[in-house]
Design a protein around this motif. Structure first.
Motif, PDB file in Angstrom:
ATOM      1  N   GLY A 195       0.814  -1.203   0.020  1.00 47.81           N
ATOM      2  CA  GLY A 195      -0.021   0.416  -0.064  1.00 47.81           C
ATOM      3  C   GLY A 195       0.910   1.170   0.144  1.00 47.81           C
ATOM      4  O   GLY A 195       0.374   2.263   0.016  1.00 47.81           O
ATOM      5  N   ALA A 196       1.980   1.135   0.038  1.00 42.21           N
ATOM      6  CA  ALA A 196       3.086   2.228  -0.001  1.00 42.21           C
ATOM      7  C   ALA A 196       2.904   3.196  -1.399  1.00 42.21           C
ATOM      8  O   ALA A 196       3.159   2.362  -2.440  1.00 42.21           O
ATOM      9  CB  ALA A 196       4.329   1.871   0.477  1.00 42.21           C
ATOM     10  N   GLU A 197       3.103   4.459  -1.205  1.00 43.70           N
ATOM     11  CA  GLU A 197       3.144   5.043  -2.538  1.00 43.70           C
ATOM     12  C   GLU A 197       4.482   5.578  -2.696  1.00 43.70           C
ATOM     13  O   GLU A 197       5.045   6.340  -2.079  1.00 43.70           O
ATOM     14  CB  GLU A 197       2.040   6.350  -2.558  1.00 43.70           C
ATOM     15  N   ALA A 198       4.920   5.329  -4.113  1.00 52.19           N
ATOM     16  CA  ALA A 198       6.334   5.803  -4.503  1.00 52.19           C
ATOM     17  C   ALA A 198       6.348   7.085  -4.576  1.00 52.19           C
ATOM     18  O   ALA A 198       5.448   7.910  -5.201  1.00 52.19           O
ATOM     19  CB  ALA A 198       6.555   5.022  -5.490  1.00 52.19           C
ATOM     20  N   ARG A 199       7.522   7.771  -4.390  1.00 51.93           N
ATOM     21  CA  ARG A 199       7.798   8.982  -4.683  1.00 51.93           C
ATOM     22  C   ARG A 199       8.770   9.200  -6.104  1.00 51.93           C
ATOM     23  O   ARG A 199       9.802   8.273  -6.184  1.00 51.93           O
ATOM     24  CB  ARG A 199       8.567   9.816  -3.699  1.00 51.93           C
ATOM     25  N   VAL A 200       8.194  10.227  -7.037  1.00 50.93           N
ATOM     26  CA  VAL A 200       9.000   9.918  -8.237  1.00 50.93           C
ATOM     27  C   VAL A 200      10.563  10.322  -8.139  1.00 50.93           C
ATOM     28  O   VAL A 200      10.901  11.545  -7.495  1.00 50.93           O
ATOM     29  CB  VAL A 200       8.271  10.724  -9.176  1.00 50.93           C
ATOM     30  N   VAL A 260       8.812   7.084 -16.094  1.00 49.80           N
ATOM     31  CA  VAL A 260       8.890   7.817 -14.783  1.00 49.80           C
ATOM     32  C   VAL A 260       9.276   6.723 -13.781  1.00 49.80           C
ATOM     33  O   VAL A 260       8.825   5.272 -13.798  1.00 49.80           O
ATOM     34  CB  VAL A 260       7.605   8.366 -14.234  1.00 49.80           C
ATOM     35  N   THR A 261      10.443   6.749 -12.879  1.00 52.22           N
ATOM     36  CA  THR A 261      10.683   5.868 -11.859  1.00 52.22           C
ATOM     37  C   THR A 261      10.279   6.378 -10.688  1.00 52.22           C
ATOM     38  O   THR A 261      10.731   7.500 -10.191  1.00 52.22           O
ATOM     39  CB  THR A 261      12.197   5.695 -12.074  1.00 52.22           C
ATOM     40  N   GLY A 262       9.908   5.415  -9.697  1.00 49.35           N
ATOM     41  CA  GLY A 262       9.555   5.901  -8.421  1.00 49.35           C
ATOM     42  C   GLY A 262      10.155   4.999  -7.480  1.00 49.35           C
ATOM     43  O   GLY A 262      10.520   3.748  -7.794  1.00 49.35           O
ATOM     44  N   GLN A 263      10.616   5.605  -6.372  1.00 53.58           N
ATOM     45  CA  GLN A 263      11.130   4.645  -5.121  1.00 53.58           C
ATOM     46  C   GLN A 263      10.274   5.040  -4.145  1.00 53.58           C
ATOM     47  O   GLN A 263       9.902   6.006  -3.531  1.00 53.58           O
ATOM     48  CB  GLN A 263      12.309   5.172  -4.999  1.00 53.58           C
ATOM     49  N   ALA A 297      14.814   0.300   0.216  1.00 57.95           N
ATOM     50  CA  ALA A 297      14.283   1.281  -0.838  1.00 57.95           C
ATOM     51  C   ALA A 297      13.922   0.205  -1.953  1.00 57.95           C
ATOM     52  O   ALA A 297      14.764  -0.855  -2.352  1.00 57.95           O
ATOM     53  CB  ALA A 297      15.532   2.258  -1.270  1.00 57.95           C
ATOM     54  N   HIS A 298      12.843   0.520  -2.667  1.00 55.28           N
ATOM     55  CA  HIS A 298      12.284  -0.400  -3.598  1.00 55.28           C
ATOM     56  C   HIS A 298      12.027   0.587  -5.079  1.00 55.28           C
ATOM     57  O   HIS A 298      11.478   1.572  -4.732  1.00 55.28           O
ATOM     58  CB  HIS A 298      11.124  -1.170  -3.415  1.00 55.28           C
ATOM     59  N   SER A 299      12.369   0.232  -6.085  1.00 56.14           N
ATOM     60  CA  SER A 299      12.078   1.034  -7.241  1.00 56.14           C
ATOM     61  C   SER A 299      10.984   0.480  -8.248  1.00 56.14           C
ATOM     62  O   SER A 299      11.058  -0.604  -8.509  1.00 56.14           O
ATOM     63  CB  SER A 299      13.360   1.386  -7.979  1.00 56.14           C
ATOM     64  N   ARG A 300      10.256   1.047  -8.940  1.00 57.66           N
ATOM     65  CA  ARG A 300       9.534   0.553  -9.995  1.00 57.66           C
ATOM     66  C   ARG A 300       9.373   1.926 -11.201  1.00 57.66           C
ATOM     67  O   ARG A 300       9.501   2.959 -10.877  1.00 57.66           O
ATOM     68  CB  ARG A 300       8.274   0.352  -9.478  1.00 57.66           C
ATOM     69  N   THR A 301       9.510   1.330 -12.320  1.00 57.87           N
ATOM     70  CA  THR A 301       9.316   1.845 -13.514  1.00 57.87           C
ATOM     71  C   THR A 301       8.174   1.898 -14.496  1.00 57.87           C
ATOM     72  O   THR A 301       7.951   0.660 -14.941  1.00 57.87           O
ATOM     73  CB  THR A 301      10.788   1.876 -14.425  1.00 57.87           C
ATOM     74  N   ASN A 302       7.560   2.807 -14.616  1.00 55.73           N
ATOM     75  CA  ASN A 302       6.313   2.840 -15.498  1.00 55.73           C
ATOM     76  C   ASN A 302       6.459   3.610 -16.805  1.00 55.73           C
ATOM     77  O   ASN A 302       7.365   4.691 -16.712  1.00 55.73           O
ATOM     78  CB  ASN A 302       4.987   3.136 -14.662  1.00 55.73           C
TER      79      ASN A 302
END
Length: 606
Positions: free
Chosen positions: A531-536, A562-565, A572-577
């Motif tokens: 449920g955590a929201e990533a910061r870009v 855009v990559t969020g962490q 720290a976990h990253s995701r790219t959309n």
């Protein structure tokens, strides 16, 4: 073994069907939300060894899931069924004879007195190996410049489930040893990982010599190997974190479920918690732990808002979120809690005073974390305060500001000329009025006329300048759309709705403001499990195409990544959309704004 034998073959038709099914399953897995957090990266390469043993200690014995590399199958021949061999005259010892030999000289588990635990085969079948590769697999180690190991190219394995029986008497220690060859060295390369009643005891490592495991039957969390190198990546039953971010101070805690249950007085007669019991435990633990971890910001006591909780388990790749409704293991699982307090910018300092120490956890691992990285400290009853101080000279996270329109130089020069005319006209009118008896009234009227023309011209030019759409090229449009999108994402970094709305208003026109805030927010959000929201952290406009549009605005089809962490509980976990959207942008009151925002496609890349 005696007789003429031929190594068994994998049936090719069945293998092809299996590969197709496996590919489909992996495809679904890669594009599902997934529960695992890849926050631990093993470096030994044992997790991709030719042969893999997952060892699990339970009350009645030791269960082993063994993957034998197809080319090493002969080294584990005692486990191969007779029907897997093609032979004219097969002469082999019986299964009982082979297992007796394997018990003493194969993958052995012995008591402290040297007696081997008897083993039986629960299952044996042909499979493809489980994919245990990590982000480091196959890369070069930047320290040693050596390549991290990769799994064998041939994915075929013999999968065997073994059970080593305690025969009614649980040992205090066991020794796990690999098969030993004639020369006294291990006969096969085995990577192994060990669990005691669901609790990971040690990370993946190579089983190259007997590994002595001391078992704590009262609490598997305390079971450990004698070898200090055989440890798990998450060793602390309680941890506290203090995150300092531009718009919030966040306090987090990780607590073993058993400790949380004891704290709130919850009696757990078995090792398992049903989903409703787990929810009740989390709710009660929030209040209890909040009272034992008081927050202060800039020397003023603060009561942070409760944010969320999650149950996790220590897995081979890090902490893994449990799915909703999943049974919670009291001994193995961990409860994570988060509280947050909104702030404007980075404060001068923040601190948490932890007040929960006992024999289980007389010392608490604590981290203060900001943009510069984590800072580890240790809390005790005599030193219970975790402190974060602001050492930044410049704010590492820029605020959202309006993007002003650069003035056209020709119009700016015209404004300058007209302004001079107005100034000269006023001067001429003043002089003419003062010397009207000498020059008459004509200079006065001429001066007023010149001043009027100049001032009116300046007003008209300025008004025309603010409404006119500058002529921008493809690169300028791409840069402009990137700046506007950065503003939108930064606005969502704020914690309160009022803060987000006010920042968005600097970039979005009134009609688009409500649409993006309400309708497009979910499309632009980058979420992580739990449920955590990533910061870009990074935005890259890959292509901007100008499309036909009405006069006074640009309609752009924009493609960007855009990559969020997100950082929680020390990881720290990253995701790219990737996104494709149509943006309509135009000058509004001297700054660029988005008039319309329509997300056409969204894809997860990483």
């Amino acid at each position: 073994m005696g007789g003429r034998t031929r190594v068994f073959q994998f049936p090719q038709k069945r293998l092809s069907q299996f590969l197709i099914s496996l590919h489909a399953a992996l495809h679904l897995l890669c594009f599902s939300t997934g529960a695992a957090i890849a926050d631990y990266l093993p470096r030994s390469g044992a997790e991709v060894a030719n042969n893999i043993a997952e060892i699990r200690v339970e009350n009645d014995g030791v269960y082993v899931q063994l993957e034998v590399f197809v080319r090493d199958a002969s080294k584990f021949e005692a486990l191969i069924p007779d029907e897997w061999f093609s032979t004219e005259t097969l002469t082999r010892p019986t299964e009982a004879q082979r297992l007796s030999e394997f018990t003493e000289n194969g993958l052995t588990i012995r008591r402290s007195n040297g007696k081997a635990l008897p083993v039986r085969i629960e299952r044996v079948e042909q499979r493809l190996r489980i994919d245990r590769t990590t982000a480091l697999t196959g890369l070069n180690d930047p320290v040693t410049n050596r390549k991290f190991p990769e799994p064998p190219e041939d994915p075929r394995v013999v999968y065997v489930e073994l059970f080593y029986d305690f025969e009614g008497t649980r040992p205090d220690t066991i020794a796990i040893a690999p098969p030993i060859g004639p020369s006294g060295i291990p006969g096969a390369t085995i990577g192994f990982v060990t669990f005691d009643r669901g609790v990971m005891v040690a990370n993946f490592a190579f089983l190259s010599a007997p590994a002595i495991l001391t078992l704590d039957w009262s609490d598997p969390w305390n079971s450990s190997f004698d070898n200090p190198n055989l440890i798990r990546h998450h060793r602390y039953p309680r941890m506290v974190f203090l995150y300092a971010e531009p718009y919030e101070i966040r306090q987090e805690a990780l607590v073993r479920v058993r400790d949380a249950a004891e704290l709130v007085g919850l009696n757990v007669p078995t090792r398992k918690l049903a989903p409703d019991q787990a929810r009740s435990l989390a709710k009660a633990a929030v209040d209890e732990i909040a009272q034992r971890s008081r927050m202060t910001i800039n020397d003023k006591p603060v009561v942070p808002d409760y944010d969320r909780s999650a149950f996790m388990r220590i897995g081979m790749r890090g902490l893994e979120f449990l799915e909703q409704g999943e049974t919670v293991d009291v001994d193995a699982d961990i409860l994570g809690l988060i509280w947050s307090a909104p702030v404007d910018g980075l404060p001068r300092q923040a601190q948490v005073e932890w007040d929960w120490f006992d024999e289980t956890a007389p010392e608490i691992a604590a981290y203060s974390i900001d943009a510069a990285g984590p800072f580890l400290s240790s809390l005790t009853k005599d030193a219970p305060i975790l402190v974060w101080k602001n050492h930044f000279k410049v704010n590492p996270n820029p605020d959202v500001t309006a993007i002003l329109i650069e003035q056209d130089r020709r119009i700016s020069f015209l404004v300058y000329v007209l302004g001079c005319m107005g100034f000269l006209g006023v001067g001429l009118a003043v002089i003419g009025f003062a010397r009207r008896e000498t020059f008459g009234v004509l200079p006065t009227y001429a001066g007023f006329a010149l001043a009027f023309i100049g001032i009116a011209g300046v007003a008209f030019a300025l008004q025309h300048d603010t409404k006119r759409v500058p002529n921008l090229g493809p690169e300028e449009l791409a840069t402009l759309s990137e700046r506007l999108l950065n503003n939108v994402y930064r606005a969502f970094n704020f914690r309160t709705e009022a803060q987000v709305y006010d920042r968005l208003a600097l970039t979005l026109d009134d009609d688009a403001l409500e649409e993006v805030y309400l309708a497009q927010r979910d499309a632009l959000r980058i979420d992580r499990a739990g449920g955590a929201e990533a910061r870009v952290t990074e935005l890259d406009v890959r292509e901007t195409i100008l499309k036909p549009n009405e006069t006074g605005a640009f309609r752009l089809q924009t493609d960007w990544t855009v990559t969020g962490q997100v950082g929680h509980w020390g990881h720290a976990h990253s995701r790219t959309n990737a996104y494709l959207a149509e943006l309509v942008i135009a000058p509004v009151d001297g700054s660029w704004k988005i008039l319309d925002f329509d997300v056409l496609r969204q894809d997860r890349l990483q």
